[in-house]
Structure formats: structure tokens, C-alpha cells
Design an enzyme around this catalytic site. Structure first.
Site, PDB file in Angstrom:
ATOM      1  N   VAL A 305       0.833  -1.200   0.000  1.00 61.13           N
ATOM      2  CA  VAL A 305       0.000   0.000   0.000  1.00 61.13           C
ATOM      3  C   VAL A 305       0.869   1.251   0.000  1.00 61.13           C
ATOM      4  CG1 VAL A 305      -1.731   1.307   1.298  1.00 61.13           C
ATOM      5  CG2 VAL A 305      -1.913  -1.176   1.143  1.00 61.13           C
ATOM      6  N   ASP A 352      -1.170  27.168 -39.854  1.00 61.32           N
ATOM      7  CA  ASP A 352      -1.706  27.853 -41.031  1.00 61.32           C
ATOM      8  C   ASP A 352      -1.153  29.277 -41.056  1.00 61.32           C
ATOM      9  OD1 ASP A 352      -3.385  25.857 -42.086  1.00 61.32           O
ATOM     10  OD2 ASP A 352      -4.883  26.279 -40.558  1.00 61.32           O
ATOM     11  N   GLU A 739       8.480   5.603   3.616  1.00 60.70           N
ATOM     12  CA  GLU A 739       7.504   4.761   4.316  1.00 60.70           C
ATOM     13  C   GLU A 739       7.846   3.284   4.130  1.00 60.70           C
ATOM     14  OE1 GLU A 739       3.689   5.714   2.727  1.00 60.70           O
ATOM     15  OE2 GLU A 739       3.977   7.877   2.970  1.00 60.70           O
TER      16      GLU A 739
END
Length: 941
Positions: A305, A352, A739
């Protein structure tokens, strides 16, 4: 008998009307029989554009859950659910715990991310629907010798169709009769002016689509006259059908951002699986039993996770949406969100000329009479400017030759110059409008002179004559007294092609006198005309003739024995801001390319004026491009910056050639024929003012002001968006690595402590403490050098240019700080508990330290080089707001009992909270010290 397919592929413009009818087994007086119609409906089908079915809504939804990160999360949710179920069955859950809360939370995130992707992808393309609207619902045809009105879907090849002013053509066809027929083909060819059609022409096979004057096309509009047409193509065999086929054949390629996100997903999932495998297998080997398997699985779930940045898709979507809002303020409307970032990777802008690089406003540059060549200043249609003769400001009214020429500009004119809401506009032809403007600059007002010299007759312009004449009445001999014109009741003024007007002249206006036109003077006029045309200027010749009577209507002989007045040259002037925009493109490593249907010399003059090309650069014209196959065109595209006399269908090939050379291409277009090229381009850009609905629906972006400079501004915004995306990816993934390493270290360093972070806490960090500051970083303003560096390479990896190294470095630093705190706090809290203090509060200290450390990270990462104290906090107050709000929310999880119970946190003392804040602050200090190190040591080498 039905025609065979070979005859339907005939070059109809090369075949005369009778031969066309023969090939189609039709008759101009009776049309088809009902039996023929039935047979042809059976063979060719109805006259409708067919749509190839794409992915269904269900398939789009299923595809969202094939993303490897979402599959990983689904796996984590299932394993977590099984573990919770076992706890429930065995009755070992903690009191007050909500079963399956991790599973429910993870699956909710999976569903939200899937739904977000689905809603982005499920917007159906409406370009084909817009094409279908170009067909007229009802049509008058001749069948069995009788006129019928039928639904256009029932038309078949060979039908004889009657058309008149106001009718929209329902099929392609060969003209067999015409009467003053004019058709506006702008939707198909991009040319604004109506085309004069003629049935009796035989044209060469290589004649371009817009010049096939004996054919009509589905979706175009009759503006004048009437005609009879034999239908040659219906449904997908029309020119619109070919466009529909090309549109549906163009496969949508993933954008650079989507490719990079796929790389990121694969890298993260691969890394997560390897790490999970190492932890589980290593733990089992170390324990020499399966006893710790459950704890190892919990650690693995938390790591998985932690690896997945659940909030990243939402943050990216919001960032792109913010980018679209900023672009709208700069006149660029983004239709597809990924286009925001793709703009930052653009390497080539194909534009253009008319209206995008230029003002689409013809402006007179100078006059050329027998004695003088005055130049004129001024911009656009504003009737203000100066006349310069030999470099000196002069009053043109004082020079009879110039005054007479200006008067001819005013009187021989069908347009109107008017002011609306303080803005000058032209009602009518832009070329004639330019003549009115220059006359008004000299004080010759159209209304005033039209009332003094009323028009009594005219000989209209035709494509064969290439000139027009008007006859005005001068009852009071006003012109003789004011200009020196001969005293006659009527005067004819003629304008048109210089060569064709000049050949009708026998005399020349010289001062206030008229004298014979010599061969030398005639040669000088033609030479001057050629010189002006070579500079890309549009040139008109003017003459007049005194008349005693009004000539018969349509009399061509009346235009003989004219008196030459002079030449007027004009230019669709470049937009003032485009030169700077082109220079910014060059500085930013973006190559501007001009693609125009205009003449080569005109295109070169404008391109050189704007800095798009240099004298002597290669120019590719449409007929040469037509002969090239794609590999040969690829050999030219890197050298060619001007494509002239190009048909809209050529744009698709130019885009494909550039893309095969590895370029990220932005292409502009406004006509129906431009739609396939717009869809093929990495960024299709439609014109908001002049663009058709079809071109807008096929595009990724719409220019609200039709301005090239807006493309460059949008490109700058795209670069800012991509820079900010990289910034918050660094922020989010650097924190995630910290983490993961912290979780992985816990079973190795702590004897029986368990997992420091639950999946629910990790989701909180990834969605809230990562997500809110990341959103704030998404609105970080542009860096000063954003347009002074080359575009992002399309094959650039998301981890390139130091991003990967930064994430790993910061992740390790964050992990070291957190692991140090984790070990110390574990030893402290397991020894000091009771009196309402839980022994597991070390886990909350780890959780809090990681969250607050990310706040310091968010503040420091705003700049890669400047210290935080050197940044003005007012430039992005949202970062400070997000940091404050997120910190308060984190404290609520600790000190509000219901939240504490739901998230599994523990009450911390103020001293313990102070320790967490102290360790967190070291993250901010480290990043600031890195900046000083780079500044003092690395940059000085």
C-alpha cells in the site's frame, strides 16, 4: 444496369458531362428509373456516413482495472480481507476494531481511481457526428422523367440532382448545367470565398480539389445561381466519406504523460513485489518456520500500500484541470486533459498562415502611379496612417495621380468599412476592404463619394475576366473640377489583374493630364508588378474611362481603350505579436513550420518576415508533395519550414512524416478536411473563430483568438504543468520510499513490535498528507527559464534528469530519520506505559513523524535551487495553507477519540509530540542543506 466500381473511381473533372452521364447509365432529361435506383441502393447502400464501432462503455470501464497499480491494490485488499476474516472467525480481533476497514478503504480507492479514468476516456468523439450534420436532409432529383423531393439518404450514383441558392449539397457530383452558380466550399477546402462553378470545363487529372470547378461536393453550400448535377459519389465514397474514413483510421496514441505514468506504474509494482518477496522469504528463512507468516504478510500488505501512490491519479487530473483554467485565460481552450502536459513536449508547431500567423486583414502597403510610389503606414482596418513620398510625409490629395487612384479604390468597391463598438470591421471582401481603408486614410469617405457619384451600372468580376468595372454618374462634372478627369456624364472605373487591365489600356494618367501609353511604360508597369508579386504582395491594377452613355449590361467591349491609373499592392500583414512568439519558439527549441494554401512567394515573404525561415530555405509545394511517398517526405521534413499551395489532405501526411522522425507535433486547422490531420497530431489545434465544428471536435485544443502566439503561450503553460507534475511526483514518491523502508526495517530491528503502520494509516498519508500539499505544488508559478530550455524528449523516462536519484536519496534520509525515532521510541514506550498511555504509541510517533516530515518536504521542494527564505511565500500561499491544514488534521487523528479509534492511533504526550516534530524538522533542514551544498560546491566547479 448499375455502374461498376471502376467508373465510380473515375477522375470526373477530366470527363465531359455527357460522358459522365453515359458512364453512370443516366439521362439528363429523365434521370434514373426506379429499378436502377433499387439496384444501386442494394449495391452501394444508402447515402450515409458509416461509423466504425469503438470500445463500448463496459470495455472502457474494464480497461481501467487493468492498470498494474490498481491490480496490486486489489490483491492487497483481498489478502487483507482474508486476514480480517480469519481474525473474525478465530475471535482474535482487538476490541472496538472495525472488521474489513482496510479492505473497504483500499477497494474504495481502487473504485475511485477506476471511475476517474473511465470518465476521462468515455467522452465519445463527436467529429463524425459533426460531419453527418453537413448533409442536407432533403434533395430535389429527377427520376423517371419527374421531379421528386426525397431524403438525402436515398440518393444513389447516377441520380440527376437540382441545386439552387441556399441548398447544402447532399452528395458529390459532376455538373451538367450551370447558371451563375457559386458554391462556398470553405467547410471542405478552407477557402472562405465562394467558387464560380462551370459545367463545360475539362480539367487536368492533377487539378487540386479546390480547383475542380466542374464538380460539387457533399457538405458544401450553394450561395448563388443554380445548377444540375449527376451524382457520382454517395456515403463513404464522397470526399466527406474519405475524411470520415481517415478520421476513423487514425489510432489515438498514448500521450507522453500517459506513457511515463505507465513506466512509473510498472517500476513501482515491480519494486513492490520484489520487496514483498524479500521480506516474506527472508523473514521465514530467518525464523526457520512459518510461525511469523501472518506478521510478515501484514508487513507486506503495508509495504504494498505504501508503494502505490493512491492519490497520484487524482492529483495529476486536478493539476491538468488547473492548467486548462490558466490556458483559457490565455485564449486556449483545452478539450482533452492530457493535452495540457503534451503541449510541454511539443517539438514542432505546424501553423496555417492566414489568420493565425497573419491578421487575416489585407493592408495596402504602397501605390505605384506614373510619377510616384507612395508607401502607407497603419495597422489592420483602422483608417489611420501616413502617406510617405520619397521618405517624407505627404498629403496624397495634393498629387492628382494618387488622388485619382485612391478615388478609384473607393468607387470600384462592393465592400463596406464600418465601426462597431469602437472596432473597425469590413463587411465584404477583405481585399476590397483594404482599398476602402487606405482611401479613408487620405480622407476619401466611401459614403460621401457614393452619394456624389452614384453608381448606375457595373460589369461584375468573373474568374475568366479577372476584373470588375463600375459606371458612376458625374452630372455636375465634379470629377473634372476636383481631379482633372475629362468632363463627361459618366465615368467607368476598372480594377483587377494588372496584366489583364493593362492590356485594355491605351493611355496613362500623368499628373492632371492624360497621354498615350508607350511600350516602355507598359514594360515598366509589368516589371514593377512582377517585382511586387515576387515579394509575396497581392497586386491590383486600376484604370478608368470617360463615357458619354451607359454601355449595355454585360458589354465586354466597353472595357477597351482604358486610361491606366496605377498599381496598388497589399499584404495580409503578420500579427505584431507573432514575431516575438516565433523567437520564443526558437529559444525554447521548438521549430515553427508554415503550412498554407497560398502562393509560394507570399508564404516565403511572410515566413521570412516572421523569422520562420531564411532566404534560400527549401520550400515544398503541394504538387511536389503529392508525388512523394512517405519515406521520401520524411527525408525533407527536417529541412522544410514552408509548405505552400498545400491542400488540407496533405497535412495528414506531413504530420505522419514528422511523427515518424520522432517529433511531437502540434497542427492547426479549421476546415473539415483538416480533421484527420488534427486527430493524428499529438496536439490538434482548431480555430475558435473560423474553425468548423468538425475540426473543433477532432482537436485537442481550440484557439479562441486564432492566434499563433496563443499556441506558444499554451506551450509555456504545458511546460509549467509538466514541471509541477515532476515536482509533486518527487514529493510523493520520495515520501513513499521512506515509508516502505521504515516498514521493511521494523521486523528486522524490532523483536515483537509488529507493523508500525496499518494500511489505513498509509492510505491516509498517501491521500491526505501527500495529496493536499501535492495539489498545492500543482499551482506553483512558472520558473523564469521555462521557455529557455529544449522541450522534454518524448522518450524521456519519468525518473530522468535526477528525479529518480532525488526520490531514492530523500526516501533514504526520511527512512533513516524515522527508523532512528522508531527504535528509540519503541524502547521508551514499551518501558513507560500505563495511566492511559499505550505501549504501542511508538507506532503513532512513527506515523506522526512521517506525516509532519512531509510537510517540511513540501515547503522545501518548491524550488530546486532557492532556499525557502529566498522565496516569496505570496507566490504560492496554497502550499502554506495545505501544510497548516494537513498538520491540524494529523493532530486530530491523535487527540480526537473517535478518529483515534478508527485509524488505530494512540494518545501522545506533548513531549512525545515535540520529539516527532523535532525529527520531522530535520527533513526540511536536510533539503535546504542540499541546496547550499549544490550552490557552494557543485556549481563552483
Amino acid at each position: 444496369m448499375a455502374p461498376n466500381l471502376l467508373s465510380l473511381n473515375s477522375a470526373w473533372h477530366t470527363i465531359d458531362p455527357e460522358r459522365s452521364l453515359d458512364l453512370l447509365h443516366s439521362d439528363r432529361k429523365t434521370g434514373l428509373t426506379q429499378q436502377q435506383v433499387d439496384e444501386r441502393l442494394q449495391e452501394f447502400g444508402t447515402n450515409e456516413l458509416e461509423e466504425v464501432s469503438g470500445r463500448s462503455s463496459w470495455e472502457i470501464l474494464i480497461d481501467q482495472f487493468k492498470n498494474v497499480m490498481l491490480l496490486l491494490l486489489i490483491g492487497v485488499a483481498l489478502v487483507s480481507g482474508v486476514l480480517d476474516l480469519l481474525d473474525l472467525v478465530q475471535g482474535v480481533g482487538k476490541p472496538g476494531d472495525i472488521p474489513f476497514k482496510d479492505t473497504i478503504a483500499i477497494l474504495a480507492i481502487v473504485f475511485l481511481n477506476g471511475a476517474l479514468g473511465y470518465f476521462q476516456e468515455s467522452r465519445a468523439e463527436k467529429a463524425l457526428a459533426a460531419l453527418k450534420q453537413l448533409s442536407s436532409p432533403r434533395v430535389r432529383i429527377l427520376r423517371d422523367g419527374k421531379v421528386h423531393e426525397i431524403d438525402s439518404e436515398q440518393l444513389v450514383p447516377g441520380d440527376v440532382m437540382m441545386v439552387e441558392a441556399g441548398v447544402q449539397l447532399a452528395a458529390d457530383g459532376r455538373l451538367i448545367e450551370t447558371s451563375n452558380l457559386q458554391i462556398r466550399e470553405s467547410a471542405l477546402t478552407g477557402e472562405a470565398q465562394a467558387v464560380n462553378k462551370q459545367a463545360d470545363l475539362h480539367l487536368p487529372e492533377e487539378t487540386s480539389l479546390g480547383d475542380r470547378l466542374n464538380l460539387v461536393y457533399q457538405g458544401t453550400e450553394v450561395v448563388q445561381g443554380r445548377g444540375t448535377v449527376v451524382v457520382t459519389g454517395t456515403g463513404m465514397r464522397t470526399e466527406l466519406g474519405k475524411i470520415a474514413t481517415m478520421l476513423q483510421a487514425v489510432e489515438t496514441e498514448p500521450t507522453p504523460l500517459q506513457q511515463r505514468m505507465d513506466q512509473l506504474s510498472q517500476a513501482l509494482v515491480t519494486g513492490a513485489l520484489i520487496l514483498v518477496g524479500v521480506v516474506v522469504i527472508g523473514g521465514l528463512i530467518a525464523a526457520r518456520s512459518f510461525a511469523p507468516l501472518r506478521e510478515l504478510l501484514q508487513v507486506s500488505l503495508s509495504m504494498a500500500v505504501a508503494v502505490v501512490p493512491e492519490g497520484l491519479p487524482a492529483v495529476i487530473t486536478v493539476t491538468l484541470a488547473i492548467g486548462t483554467q490558466r490556458m483559457v485565460r490565455r485564449n486556449a481552450l483545452i478539450r482533452k486533459l492530457p493535452a495540457v502536459e503534451t503541449l510541454g513536449s511539443v517539438t514542432t508547431i505546424c501553423s496555417d498562415k492566414t489568420g493565425t500567423l497573419t491578421q487575416n486583414k489585407m493592408v495596402v502597403q504602397s501605390f505605384h502611379t506614373a510619377s510616384f510610389s507612395p508607401s502607407v503606414t497603419g495597422e489592420g482596418y483602422v483608417p489611420e496612417g501616413k502617406f510617405l513620398i520619397q521618405g517624407q510625409v505627404a498629403d496624397p490629395i495634393e498629387y492628382p495621380e494618387v488622388r485619382s487612384l485612391l478615388l478609384a479604390c473607393t468607387l470600384c468597391n462592393d465592400s463596406l468599412l464600418q465601426a462597431e463598438n469602437g472596432k473597425w470591421t469590413i463587411l465584404g471582401d477583405p481585399t476590397e476592404g483594404a482599398l476602402l481603408v487606405v482611401a479613408a486614410k487620405a480622407g476619401l469617405e466611401q459614403d460621401q463619394w457614393n452619394s456624389k457619384l452614384p453608381r448606375v451600372s457595373e460589369i461584375p468580376f468573373t474568374s475568366e475576366r479577372k476584373r470588375m468595372s463600375v459606371i458612376v454618374q458625374d452630372a455636375a462634372n465634379l470629377l473634372q473640377s476636383e481631379t482633372g478627369f475629362l468632363a463627361t456624364p459618366y465615368l467607368m472605373f476598372t480594377k483587377g489583374s494588372p496584366e489583364l487591365v493593362l492590356e485594355r489600356c491605351q493611355k496613362i494618367q500623368y499628373g492632371d493630364r492624360v497621354q498615350g501609353l508607350t511600350d516602355e511604360q507598359r514594360s515598366q508597369v509589368l516589371e514593377r508588378n512582377n517585382q511586387l508579386a515576387a515579394r509575396g504582395l497581392r497586386v491590383l491594377g486600376f484604370a478608368y474611362k470617360p463615357l458619354d452613355t451607359v454601355p449595355p449590361e454585360g458589354s465586354d467591349s466597353a472595357e477597351n481603350d482604358l486610361i491606366w491609373l496605377g498599381l496598388v499592392d497589399m499584404l495580409d500583414a503578420p500579427r505584431l505579436e507573432v514575431r516575438d512568439a516565433v523567437a520564443r519558439c526558437r529559444t525554447a527549441g521548438i521549430r515553427p513550420v508554415m503550412i498554407t494554401g497560398d502562393h509560394q512567394l507570399t508564404a516565403q515573404a511572410i515566413a521570412e518576415n516572421l523569422g520562420i525561415s531564411k532566404p534560400g530555405d527549401e520550400v515544398l509545394i503541394g504538387r511536389d508533395l503529392e508525388k512523394m511517398d512517405l519515406p521520401e517526405l520524411e527525408r525533407h521534413v527536417d529541412r522544410v519550414s514552408i509548405y505552400a499551395r498545400v491542400a488540407p489532405e496533405h497535412k495528414l501526411r506531413i504530420v505522419q512524416a514528422l511523427q515518424r522522425k520522432g517529433k511531437i507535433v502540434a497542427m492547426t486547422g479549421d476546415g473539415v478536411n483538416d480533421a484527420p490531420a488534427l486527430k493524428q497530431a499529438d496536439i490538434g489545434i482548431a480555430m475558435g473563430i473560423t474553425g468548423t465544428d468538425v475540426s473543433k471536435e477532432a482537436s485537442d485544443m481550440v484557439l479562441l483568438d486564432d492566434n499563433f502566439a496563443t499556441i506558444v503561450a499554451a506551450t509555456e503553460e504545458g511546460r509549467v504543468v509538466y514541471t509541477n507534475i515532476r515536482r509533486f511526483i518527487k514529493y510523493i514518491l520520495g515520501s513513499n520510499i521512506g515509508e516502505v523502508l521504515t516498514i521493511a526495517a521494523s521486523p528486522l530491528l524490532l523483536p515483537i513490535g509488529g507493523v508500525p503502520l496499518s494500511p489505513l494509516q498509509i492510505l491516509w498519508m498517501n491521500l491526505v498528507t501527500d495529496g493536499l500539499p501535492a495539489l498545492a505544488l500543482a499551482v506553483e508559478p512558472a520558473e523564469s527559464n521555462v521557455m529557455n530550455r529544449p522541450p522534454n524528449h518524448p522518450d524521456e523516462n519519468i525518473f530522468s534528469r535526477g528525479l529518480g536519484a532525488y526520490m531514492i536519496r530523500i526516501g533514504i534520509v526520511l527512512a533513516v530519520l524515522t527508523i532512528t525515532l522508531m527504535v528509540g521510541s519503541y524502547q521508551y514506550t514499551t518501558q513507560h506505559f500505563g495511566n492511559g498511555l499505550d505501549a504501542d504509541r511508538w507506532k503513532t510517533m512513527v506515523f506522526t513523524t512521517l506525516c509532519i516530515a512531509q510537510m517540511g518536504h513540501a515547503i522545501a521542494i518548491r524550488s530546486n535551487s532557492k532556499l525557502t527564505i529566498e522565496l516569496d511565500p505570496r507566490t504560492n500561499p496554497y502550499v502554506w495553507g495545505a501544510v497548516i491544514i494537513t498538520t491540524i488534521l494529523q493532530l486530530l487523528l491523535i487527540y480526537v477519540a473517535p478518529l483515534r479509534s478508527f485509524f488505530g492511533t494512540h494518545y501522545l504526550t506533548l513531549n512525545e509530540l515535540g520529539v516527532c516534530i523535532g525529527f520531522s524538522a530535520l527533513m526540511f533542514v536536510w533539503i535546504e542543506m542540499e541546496k547550499l551544498f549544490v550552490r557552494w560546491f557543485v556549481n563552483r566547479r
